[in-house]
Structure formats: structure tokens, C-alpha cells
Design a protein around this motif. Structure first.
Motif, PDB file in Angstrom:
ATOM      1  N   CYS A   1       0.843  -1.189   0.000  1.00 53.05           N
ATOM      2  CA  CYS A   1       0.000   0.000   0.000  1.00 53.05           C
ATOM      3  C   CYS A   1       0.887   1.250   0.000  1.00 53.05           C
ATOM      4  O   CYS A   1       2.096   1.149   0.215  1.00 53.05           O
ATOM      5  CB  CYS A   1      -0.941  -0.012   1.206  1.00 53.05           C
ATOM      6  SG  CYS A   1      -0.176   0.454   2.762  1.00 53.05           S
ATOM      7  N   PRO A   2       0.317   2.431  -0.217  1.00 52.59           N
ATOM      8  CA  PRO A   2       1.131   3.650  -0.213  1.00 52.59           C
ATOM      9  C   PRO A   2       1.790   3.925   1.138  1.00 52.59           C
ATOM     10  O   PRO A   2       2.740   4.682   1.226  1.00 52.59           O
ATOM     11  CB  PRO A   2       0.138   4.760  -0.547  1.00 52.59           C
ATOM     12  CG  PRO A   2      -1.005   4.084  -1.207  1.00 52.59           C
ATOM     13  CD  PRO A   2      -1.066   2.700  -0.626  1.00 52.59           C
TER      14      PRO A   2
ATOM     15  N   TYR B   1      -5.647  17.227  -3.006  1.00 51.02           N
ATOM     16  CA  TYR B   1      -6.161  16.302  -4.023  1.00 51.02           C
ATOM     17  C   TYR B   1      -5.040  15.782  -4.927  1.00 51.02           C
ATOM     18  O   TYR B   1      -5.036  14.607  -5.307  1.00 51.02           O
ATOM     19  CB  TYR B   1      -7.264  16.965  -4.860  1.00 51.02           C
ATOM     20  CG  TYR B   1      -8.517  17.239  -4.073  1.00 51.02           C
ATOM     21  CD1 TYR B   1      -9.074  16.279  -3.240  1.00 51.02           C
ATOM     22  CD2 TYR B   1      -9.147  18.477  -4.145  1.00 51.02           C
ATOM     23  CE1 TYR B   1     -10.220  16.541  -2.507  1.00 51.02           C
ATOM     24  CE2 TYR B   1     -10.302  18.740  -3.420  1.00 51.02           C
ATOM     25  CZ  TYR B   1     -10.822  17.758  -2.598  1.00 51.02           C
ATOM     26  OH  TYR B   1     -11.960  18.015  -1.877  1.00 51.02           O
TER      27      TYR B   1
ATOM     28  N   ILE C   1      -3.213  13.118  -2.968  1.00 56.77           N
ATOM     29  CA  ILE C   1      -3.975  11.865  -2.941  1.00 56.77           C
ATOM     30  C   ILE C   1      -3.808  11.132  -4.267  1.00 56.77           C
ATOM     31  O   ILE C   1      -3.563   9.916  -4.289  1.00 56.77           O
ATOM     32  CB  ILE C   1      -5.463  12.138  -2.625  1.00 56.77           C
ATOM     33  CG1 ILE C   1      -5.615  12.604  -1.178  1.00 56.77           C
ATOM     34  CG2 ILE C   1      -6.317  10.888  -2.888  1.00 56.77           C
ATOM     35  CD1 ILE C   1      -6.994  13.149  -0.844  1.00 56.77           C
ATOM     36  N   ALA C   2      -3.903  11.851  -5.361  1.00 59.91           N
ATOM     37  CA  ALA C   2      -3.726  11.238  -6.684  1.00 59.91           C
ATOM     38  C   ALA C   2      -2.316  10.667  -6.831  1.00 59.91           C
ATOM     39  O   ALA C   2      -2.148   9.550  -7.343  1.00 59.91           O
ATOM     40  CB  ALA C   2      -3.996  12.268  -7.783  1.00 59.91           C
TER      41      ALA C   2
ATOM     42  N   PHE D   1      -0.344   9.602  -4.432  1.00 61.61           N
ATOM     43  CA  PHE D   1      -0.235   8.405  -3.602  1.00 61.61           C
ATOM     44  C   PHE D   1      -0.912   7.206  -4.266  1.00 61.61           C
ATOM     45  O   PHE D   1      -0.414   6.081  -4.185  1.00 61.61           O
ATOM     46  CB  PHE D   1      -0.816   8.641  -2.204  1.00 61.61           C
ATOM     47  CG  PHE D   1       0.179   9.204  -1.235  1.00 61.61           C
ATOM     48  CD1 PHE D   1       1.133   8.396  -0.637  1.00 61.61           C
ATOM     49  CD2 PHE D   1       0.179  10.557  -0.936  1.00 61.61           C
ATOM     50  CE1 PHE D   1       2.063   8.919   0.246  1.00 61.61           C
ATOM     51  CE2 PHE D   1       1.101  11.091  -0.053  1.00 61.61           C
ATOM     52  CZ  PHE D   1       2.050  10.268   0.540  1.00 61.61           C
ATOM     53  N   LEU D   2      -2.035   7.430  -4.948  1.00 60.96           N
ATOM     54  CA  LEU D   2      -2.689   6.327  -5.664  1.00 60.96           C
ATOM     55  C   LEU D   2      -1.839   5.843  -6.836  1.00 60.96           C
ATOM     56  O   LEU D   2      -1.721   4.633  -7.076  1.00 60.96           O
ATOM     57  CB  LEU D   2      -4.080   6.763  -6.137  1.00 60.96           C
ATOM     58  CG  LEU D   2      -5.112   6.959  -5.032  1.00 60.96           C
ATOM     59  CD1 LEU D   2      -6.384   7.567  -5.595  1.00 60.96           C
ATOM     60  CD2 LEU D   2      -5.392   5.661  -4.315  1.00 60.96           C
ATOM     61  N   ILE D   3      -1.224   6.769  -7.553  1.00 63.53           N
ATOM     62  CA  ILE D   3      -0.324   6.404  -8.651  1.00 63.53           C
ATOM     63  C   ILE D   3       0.879   5.630  -8.102  1.00 63.53           C
ATOM     64  O   ILE D   3       1.300   4.611  -8.664  1.00 63.53           O
ATOM     65  CB  ILE D   3       0.115   7.654  -9.439  1.00 63.53           C
ATOM     66  CG1 ILE D   3      -1.081   8.236 -10.194  1.00 63.53           C
ATOM     67  CG2 ILE D   3       1.268   7.342 -10.391  1.00 63.53           C
ATOM     68  CD1 ILE D   3      -0.856   9.637 -10.735  1.00 63.53           C
TER      69      ILE D   3
ATOM     70  N   PHE E   1       0.936   3.839  -5.422  1.00 60.46           N
ATOM     71  CA  PHE E   1       0.425   2.518  -5.044  1.00 60.46           C
ATOM     72  C   PHE E   1       0.445   1.565  -6.235  1.00 60.46           C
ATOM     73  O   PHE E   1       0.890   0.427  -6.127  1.00 60.46           O
ATOM     74  CB  PHE E   1      -0.986   2.665  -4.475  1.00 60.46           C
ATOM     75  CG  PHE E   1      -1.707   1.365  -4.237  1.00 60.46           C
ATOM     76  CD1 PHE E   1      -1.221   0.440  -3.344  1.00 60.46           C
ATOM     77  CD2 PHE E   1      -2.888   1.083  -4.900  1.00 60.46           C
ATOM     78  CE1 PHE E   1      -1.892  -0.749  -3.114  1.00 60.46           C
ATOM     79  CE2 PHE E   1      -3.573  -0.090  -4.678  1.00 60.46           C
ATOM     80  CZ  PHE E   1      -3.064  -1.011  -3.777  1.00 60.46           C
ATOM     81  N   VAL E   2       0.003   2.038  -7.376  1.00 60.77           N
ATOM     82  CA  VAL E   2      -0.031   1.195  -8.576  1.00 60.77           C
ATOM     83  C   VAL E   2       1.389   0.886  -9.050  1.00 60.77           C
ATOM     84  O   VAL E   2       1.746  -0.271  -9.292  1.00 60.77           O
ATOM     85  CB  VAL E   2      -0.855   1.871  -9.704  1.00 60.77           C
ATOM     86  CG1 VAL E   2      -0.711   1.122 -11.010  1.00 60.77           C
ATOM     87  CG2 VAL E   2      -2.317   1.987  -9.302  1.00 60.77           C
TER      88      VAL E   2
ATOM     89  N   ASN F   1       3.653  -1.638  -7.180  1.00 64.11           N
ATOM     90  CA  ASN F   1       3.239  -3.035  -7.250  1.00 64.11           C
ATOM     91  C   ASN F   1       3.447  -3.658  -8.624  1.00 64.11           C
ATOM     92  O   ASN F   1       3.100  -4.820  -8.832  1.00 64.11           O
ATOM     93  CB  ASN F   1       1.784  -3.174  -6.795  1.00 64.11           C
ATOM     94  CG  ASN F   1       1.672  -3.011  -5.302  1.00 64.11           C
ATOM     95  OD1 ASN F   1       2.168  -3.839  -4.551  1.00 64.11           O
ATOM     96  ND2 ASN F   1       1.064  -1.925  -4.868  1.00 64.11           N
TER      97      ASN F   1
END
Length: 131
Positions: free
Chosen positions: A45-46, A107, A110-111, A113-115, A117-118, A121
Motif C-alpha cells: 500500500c502507499p 487532491y 492523494i492522486a 499516492f494512488l499512482i 500505489f499502482v 506493485n
């Protein structure tokens, strides 16, 4: 206003005390809070690597801290800025509302951190993994 200052200081003391307690527990017992996302899905996870990063920061090992969680290490100044800004806004005005530019920054974070995360992995991106 005096009451709000007292609330912010109390919250800061509690957070710092909890962090120090967690550090001592980790340092002398090896206990660390496991990542349940990692346990359930096998994905990083991030937030994976936060404990190691913070311990390395306490020891002023910036390279080690960076290797544990690159995204959080880079974004830490922005996160501290937002925390301080929200605290000051609460003390001065009694509200935690951020300005539009600050909201946009949150925002974007957050974006990112989601990138992160991907990307961390993806099998060939092992350099972004904390362990």
C-alpha cells in the motif's frame, strides 16, 4: 481562542507521546503494526514502510528513510505544511477549512499516492518497495 490553543497543544502532545511509545516498543521489542492491506492482498500500500521511514528519520538517516517510502518522504514537507496550516486556522478562526489552493494540493497528493500505489506493485518496479 485560548481554549483552541490548548486543544491543539494537547492533541500534539498526545500524538508525539504515542509516536515515542511506538518507537520505544519497536526499538526494544521489534513490535511493528503490520500492514493489513499487504497481508490480505499481497500488495504494497502507499503507507508500507512508514515505520522504517520514521525510525530512519529519527536517526537522521535520510537515504534509509527514502528507501522505505519514497512518496511519503518526498511529500512529508507538504503534509507538515497542511497540518500546521489547519492547526493555525483552527486556533485563529475556529475552523479547519482550507483555501482552494491548499485543497487542490491535497487532491494532487492523494492522486500521487494512488499512482505510487499502482507503480510500486508493478513486478519490475521492486526498487519502490519498502523491504
Amino acid at each position: 481562542m485560548k481554549k483552541r490553543v490548548q486543544k491543539v497543544i494537547t492533541a500534539a502532545i498526545i500524538i508525539i507521546a504515542a509516536g515515542l511509545l511506538y518507537y520505544v516498543l519497536n526499538r526494544y521489542t521489534g513490535f511493528a503494526i503490520p500492514c493489513y492491506i499487504r497481508k490480505l492482498t499481497g500488495l504494497y500500500c502507499p503507507g508500507c514502510g512508514i515505520t522504517g521511514m520514521l525510525i530512519d528519520l529519527i536517526h537522521l538517516d535520510f537515504f534509509g528513510a527514502f528507501t522505505h517510502n519514497q512518496m511519503l518522504f518526498i511529500s512529508l514537507p507538504f503534509i507538515i505544511y497542511i497540518i500546521v496550516k489547519v492547526s493555525v486556522e483552527y486556533i485563529v478562526h475556529g475552523t479547519t477549512k482550507l483555501k482552494k489552493a491548499d485543497n487542490i494540493m491535497v487532491y494532487i497528493m492523494i492522486a500521487l499516492f494512488l499512482i505510487f500505489f499502482v507503480i510500486r506493485n508493478i513486478p519490475m518496479c521492486t526498487c519502490l518497495r519498502p523491504y
